[in-house]
Motif scaffolding. Structure first.
Motif, PDB file in Angstrom:
ATOM      1  N   TYR A   3       0.816  -1.202   0.000  1.00 15.34           N
ATOM      2  CA  TYR A   3       0.000   0.000   0.000  1.00 15.34           C
ATOM      3  C   TYR A   3       0.852   1.255   0.000  1.00 15.34           C
ATOM      4  N   CYS A   4       2.132   1.100  -0.023  1.00 16.50           N
ATOM      5  CA  CYS A   4       2.980   2.282  -0.033  1.00 16.50           C
ATOM      6  C   CYS A   4       4.277   1.976  -0.743  1.00 16.50           C
ATOM      7  N   TYR A  22       0.719   7.641  -0.655  1.00 18.01           N
ATOM      8  CA  TYR A  22      -0.212   6.949   0.234  1.00 18.01           C
ATOM      9  C   TYR A  22      -1.610   7.568   0.114  1.00 18.01           C
ATOM     10  N   HIS A  23      -1.683   8.882   0.162  1.00 16.97           N
ATOM     11  CA  HIS A  23      -2.957   9.599   0.065  1.00 16.97           C
ATOM     12  C   HIS A  23      -3.676   9.299  -1.251  1.00 16.97           C
ATOM     13  N   ASP A  24      -2.950   9.358  -2.350  1.00 16.23           N
ATOM     14  CA  ASP A  24      -3.560   9.261  -3.676  1.00 16.23           C
ATOM     15  C   ASP A  24      -3.891   7.840  -4.116  1.00 16.23           C
ATOM     16  N   HIS A  25      -3.225   6.846  -3.534  1.00 13.77           N
ATOM     17  CA  HIS A  25      -3.383   5.484  -4.056  1.00 13.77           C
ATOM     18  C   HIS A  25      -3.816   4.423  -3.042  1.00 13.77           C
ATOM     19  N   TYR A  26      -3.780   4.760  -1.761  1.00 15.41           N
ATOM     20  CA  TYR A  26      -4.066   3.724  -0.763  1.00 15.41           C
ATOM     21  C   TYR A  26      -5.048   4.141   0.318  1.00 15.41           C
ATOM     22  N   ALA A 162     -11.685   9.640   5.170  1.00 14.18           N
ATOM     23  CA  ALA A 162     -10.320   9.554   4.668  1.00 14.18           C
ATOM     24  C   ALA A 162      -9.992  10.753   3.787  1.00 14.18           C
ATOM     25  N   HIS A 163     -10.976  11.239   3.047  1.00 11.05           N
ATOM     26  CA  HIS A 163     -10.782  12.371   2.136  1.00 11.05           C
ATOM     27  C   HIS A 163     -12.001  13.288   2.208  1.00 11.05           C
ATOM     28  N   PRO A 168      -9.902  15.306  -5.019  1.00 10.74           N
ATOM     29  CA  PRO A 168     -10.032  14.525  -6.258  1.00 10.74           C
ATOM     30  C   PRO A 168     -10.001  13.007  -6.027  1.00 10.74           C
ATOM     31  N   VAL A 169      -9.330  12.563  -4.976  1.00 12.95           N
ATOM     32  CA  VAL A 169      -9.236  11.129  -4.694  1.00 12.95           C
ATOM     33  C   VAL A 169     -10.578  10.590  -4.189  1.00 12.95           C
ATOM     34  N   HIS A 170     -11.378  11.445  -3.562  1.00 12.68           N
ATOM     35  CA  HIS A 170     -12.668  11.020  -3.018  1.00 12.68           C
ATOM     36  C   HIS A 170     -13.530  10.350  -4.095  1.00 12.68           C
TER      37      HIS A 170
END
Length: 183
Positions: A3-4, A22-26, A162-163, A168-170
């Motif tokens: 995850y990282c 981590y923020h953008d992908h996990y 989490a977001h 944008p990740v949401h």
């Protein structure tokens, strides 16, 4: 699946890249693999009292030290394994956290026997409020206080937060159908 990509980001010498990856992908994306769910739980437990950056930097060392988070292998760790972990400078050398990882692996094995998987155990108890989850985790696992449980469940898509909705990740997470969206 890791995850990282902590090592790569740190080789670039960029703390922001470490967190951004981590923020953008996990973070907040649903996890379905029991070993990765166990990994995330162990990492969240180890973060207690420390920065998340410290944990992300040590992710590769954690994976090596804890048999790539193979639940069955960690559950079978002996006293010599505990001593090995306590001597491993690549991880957090806290006896309570190390014991929690080993004992929680044993608990997850029992949950897998009863429910088919750790993920199915989580699904069985969904939906719950944060307070209800904390109570369940404290009853079931070791070293799982309110913040650890909250971050673990947000990080795997079981609790909102989490977001921000304007992140944008949401929207990407919504497309992956997190459990909190299934209420």
């Amino acid at each position: 699946m890791s995850y990282c990509n902590a090592i790569e980001a740190m080789q670039q010498g960029d703390k922001k890249a470490l967190h951004k990856n981590y923020h953008d992908h996990y973070y907040g994306f649903p996890l379905h693999d029991d070993h990765e769910l166990f990994c995330r739980l162990v990492m969240e437990i180890n973060q207690a009292g420390l920065s998340w950056e410290t944990i992300l930097k040590k992710e590769a060392s954690f994976r090596k030290a804890y048999s790539n988070f193979n639940i069955r292998e960690v559950a079978a760790y002996t006293e010599s394994d505990r001593e090995r972990l306590l001597a491993d400078a690549g991880i957090i050398r806290n006896k309570l956290k190390i014991n929690a990882a080993i004992e929680n692996a044993k608990v997850i094995l029992k949950l897998q026997e009863e429910f088919g998987s750790f993920e199915k155990w989580l699904e069985h108890h969904h939906p719950k409020t944060k307070e209800e989850w904390v109570k369940l985790f404290k009853k079931t696992f070791r070293f799982t206080g309110g913040e650890i449980v909250n971050e673990f469940l947000m990080s795997i898509g079981y609790l909102r937060g989490a977001h921000a909705e304007n992140c944008p990740v949401h929207q990407q997470i919504l497309e992956k159908k997190p459990m909190w969206a299934n209420k």
